[in-house]
Write an enzyme that holds these catalytic residues in place. Structure first.
Site, PDB file in Angstrom:
ATOM      1  N   ASN A   9      17.860  -8.341  10.027  1.00  0.00           N
ATOM      2  CA  ASN A   9      16.557  -8.971  10.213  1.00  0.00           C
ATOM      3  C   ASN A   9      15.648  -8.420   9.124  1.00  0.00           C
ATOM      4  O   ASN A   9      15.154  -7.303   9.232  1.00  0.00           O
ATOM      5  CB  ASN A   9      16.008  -8.632  11.617  1.00  0.00           C
ATOM      6  CG  ASN A   9      14.590  -9.139  11.794  1.00  0.00           C
ATOM      7  OD1 ASN A   9      14.139 -10.013  11.066  1.00  0.00           O
ATOM      8  ND2 ASN A   9      13.874  -8.573  12.758  1.00  0.00           N
ATOM      9  N   LYS A  11      12.743  -9.314   8.235  1.00  0.00           N
ATOM     10  CA  LYS A  11      11.285  -9.345   8.488  1.00  0.00           C
ATOM     11  C   LYS A  11      10.574  -9.930   7.260  1.00  0.00           C
ATOM     12  O   LYS A  11      11.098 -10.822   6.626  1.00  0.00           O
ATOM     13  CB  LYS A  11      10.788  -7.954   8.867  1.00  0.00           C
ATOM     14  CG  LYS A  11      11.664  -7.335   9.966  1.00  0.00           C
ATOM     15  CD  LYS A  11      11.075  -6.129  10.609  1.00  0.00           C
ATOM     16  CE  LYS A  11      12.041  -5.628  11.683  1.00  0.00           C
ATOM     17  NZ  LYS A  11      11.469  -4.611  12.539  1.00  0.00           N
ATOM     18  N   HIS A  95      11.238 -12.252  18.776  1.00  0.00           N
ATOM     19  CA  HIS A  95      11.230 -10.856  18.327  1.00  0.00           C
ATOM     20  C   HIS A  95       9.948 -10.179  18.811  1.00  0.00           C
ATOM     21  O   HIS A  95       8.895 -10.807  18.878  1.00  0.00           O
ATOM     22  CB  HIS A  95      11.317 -10.799  16.798  1.00  0.00           C
ATOM     23  CG  HIS A  95      11.534  -9.408  16.304  1.00  0.00           C
ATOM     24  ND1 HIS A  95      10.501  -8.518  16.136  1.00  0.00           N
ATOM     25  CD2 HIS A  95      12.669  -8.743  15.980  1.00  0.00           C
ATOM     26  CE1 HIS A  95      11.002  -7.364  15.720  1.00  0.00           C
ATOM     27  NE2 HIS A  95      12.306  -7.472  15.619  1.00  0.00           N
ATOM     28  N   GLU A  97       7.923  -8.289  17.438  1.00  0.00           N
ATOM     29  CA  GLU A  97       6.774  -8.364  16.515  1.00  0.00           C
ATOM     30  C   GLU A  97       6.056  -9.696  16.643  1.00  0.00           C
ATOM     31  O   GLU A  97       4.845  -9.784  16.484  1.00  0.00           O
ATOM     32  CB  GLU A  97       7.249  -8.108  15.074  1.00  0.00           C
ATOM     33  CG  GLU A  97       7.498  -6.628  14.839  1.00  0.00           C
ATOM     34  CD  GLU A  97       8.609  -6.328  13.853  1.00  0.00           C
ATOM     35  OE1 GLU A  97       8.966  -7.216  13.048  1.00  0.00           O
ATOM     36  OE2 GLU A  97       9.140  -5.196  13.895  1.00  0.00           O
ATOM     37  N   GLU A 167      16.241  -5.096  22.284  1.00  0.00           N
ATOM     38  CA  GLU A 167      15.513  -4.270  21.323  1.00  0.00           C
ATOM     39  C   GLU A 167      14.383  -3.531  22.023  1.00  0.00           C
ATOM     40  O   GLU A 167      13.282  -4.075  22.180  1.00  0.00           O
ATOM     41  CB  GLU A 167      14.939  -5.154  20.205  1.00  0.00           C
ATOM     42  CG  GLU A 167      15.997  -5.853  19.384  1.00  0.00           C
ATOM     43  CD  GLU A 167      15.534  -6.077  17.951  1.00  0.00           C
ATOM     44  OE1 GLU A 167      16.284  -5.687  17.047  1.00  0.00           O
ATOM     45  OE2 GLU A 167      14.435  -6.607  17.739  1.00  0.00           O
ATOM     46  N   GLY A 173      11.794   0.377  14.213  1.00  0.00           N
ATOM     47  CA  GLY A 173      11.101   0.906  13.043  1.00  0.00           C
ATOM     48  C   GLY A 173      10.555   2.317  13.241  1.00  0.00           C
ATOM     49  O   GLY A 173       9.773   2.806  12.436  1.00  0.00           O
ATOM     50  N   SER A 213      16.227   0.777  15.079  1.00  0.00           N
ATOM     51  CA  SER A 213      16.626   1.928  14.267  1.00  0.00           C
ATOM     52  C   SER A 213      18.139   2.121  14.167  1.00  0.00           C
ATOM     53  O   SER A 213      18.628   3.252  14.177  1.00  0.00           O
ATOM     54  CB  SER A 213      15.943   3.212  14.770  1.00  0.00           C
ATOM     55  OG  SER A 213      14.537   3.088  14.662  1.00  0.00           O
TER      56      SER A 213
HETATM   57  P1  PGA Z   1      14.622  -1.593  12.811  1.00  0.00           P
HETATM   58  O1  PGA Z   1      14.228  -3.068  13.316  1.00  0.00           O
HETATM   59  O2  PGA Z   1      16.115  -1.601  12.598  1.00  0.00           O
HETATM   60  O3  PGA Z   1      13.852  -1.416  11.532  1.00  0.00           O
HETATM   61  O4  PGA Z   1      14.214  -0.641  13.878  1.00  0.00           O
HETATM   62  C1  PGA Z   1      15.037  -3.758  14.223  1.00  0.00           C
HETATM   63  C2  PGA Z   1      14.427  -5.108  14.514  1.00  0.00           C
HETATM   64  O5  PGA Z   1      13.186  -5.184  14.620  1.00  0.00           O
HETATM   65  O6  PGA Z   1      15.136  -6.112  14.649  1.00  0.00           O
END
Ligand code: PGA
Length: 249
Positions: A9, A11, A95, A97, A167, A173, A213
């Site tokens: 992903n 982003k 997601h 976000e 998630e 993140g 992560s």
């Molecule tokens: P990350 O993000 O691996 O940077 O923690 C995962 C995601 O948001 O899909």
């Protein structure tokens, strides 16, 4: 029996040129890798470059969101028909976000999911609790609620391609990964709920990815869990070497 799906992903990272550069490095590193399915979910602006670069490989290209209408006066949105016309096969939906910063709700997740499935796309539907919910012991309730609402009025027959990503928001993140045991427990809650909604056979086939992560250092311990059917990888998917290492966990 469930083939694992390792999804990047990206982003809001990378230009089309950076996308081509990524694939130039990444594809040779995963050539011949058949054990897992690989998909890169890129910003819309990079989808064409991604598809062109990945042509002839086994790497699929996904979007990060999709609207529920086929077309219309919806400035800034992309439809399933547009994604399909390009050759996109996967799409991330709901997601955290988008839920956090762009007013995504369980209802709009449900509408997007329905549209994606009807169009024949493979949706990766994200669910997960925030830290306060986990600390309050509400994780299972939150996951069940998100699933019930996201899957509202979907049939098992029409949802064959559905993929869920667990998630935990506190792990995204932040460098704080859920332990394989914590993730597996949450996956069980999701699978049980999917069983209630779609039936046990469907639930047994449903792929549930872990995201938050994921890195080359923790991927193999996570993927060793029977409940974990793959990964949704943010930060560590931007570098071809690190994403390839995760794919090959
Ligand atoms: P990350 O993000 O691996 O940077 O923690 C995962 C995601 O948001 O899909």
């Amino acid at each position: 029996m469930r083939k694992k799906l390792i999804a990047a992903n990206w982003k809001m990272y990378k230009t089309p040129d950076q996308t081509r550069e990524f694939f130039r490095e990444f594809l040779p590193m995963v050539a011949g890798h058949d054990r897992d399915e690989i998909v890169v979910c890129a910003p819309d602006i990079d989808l064409a470059a991604g598809l062109e670069s990945a042509r002839g490989s086994k790497v699929a290209i996904g979007a990060q969101n999709v609207h529920w209408k086929n077309e219309g006066a919806f400035t800034g949105e992309t439809s399933t028909a547009m994604l399909l016309a390009l050759g996109v096969t996967h799409v991330v939906i709901g997601h955290s976000e988008r839920r956090q910063y762009f007013c995504e709700t369980d209802d709009t997740v449900n509408m997007r999911l329905k549209a994606a499935l009807e169009a024949g796309l493979t949706p990766i539907c994200c669910v997960g609790e925030v830290l306060e919910e986990r600390e309050a012991g509400a994780t299972d309730d939150v996951l069940r609620r998100q699933c019930v609402r996201a899957f509202h009025a979907l049939s098992a027959r029409k949802s064959e391609k559905l993929v869920v990503a667990y998630e935990p928001v506190w792990a995204i993140g932040t460098g704080k990964t859920a332990t394989p045991e914590i993730a597996a427990e949450a996956h069980m809650v999701i699978r049980r709920e999917a069983g209630e909604i779609f039936g046990d056979e469907f639930a047994a086939r449903l792929r549930i990815l872990y995201g938050g992560s994921v890195k080359p250092e923790n991927a193999s311990a996570l993927m060793a869990q029977e409940e974990i059917d793959g990964a949704l990888v943010g930060g560590a998917s931007l570098d071809p070497k690190s994403f390839a290492a995760i794919v090959k966990y």
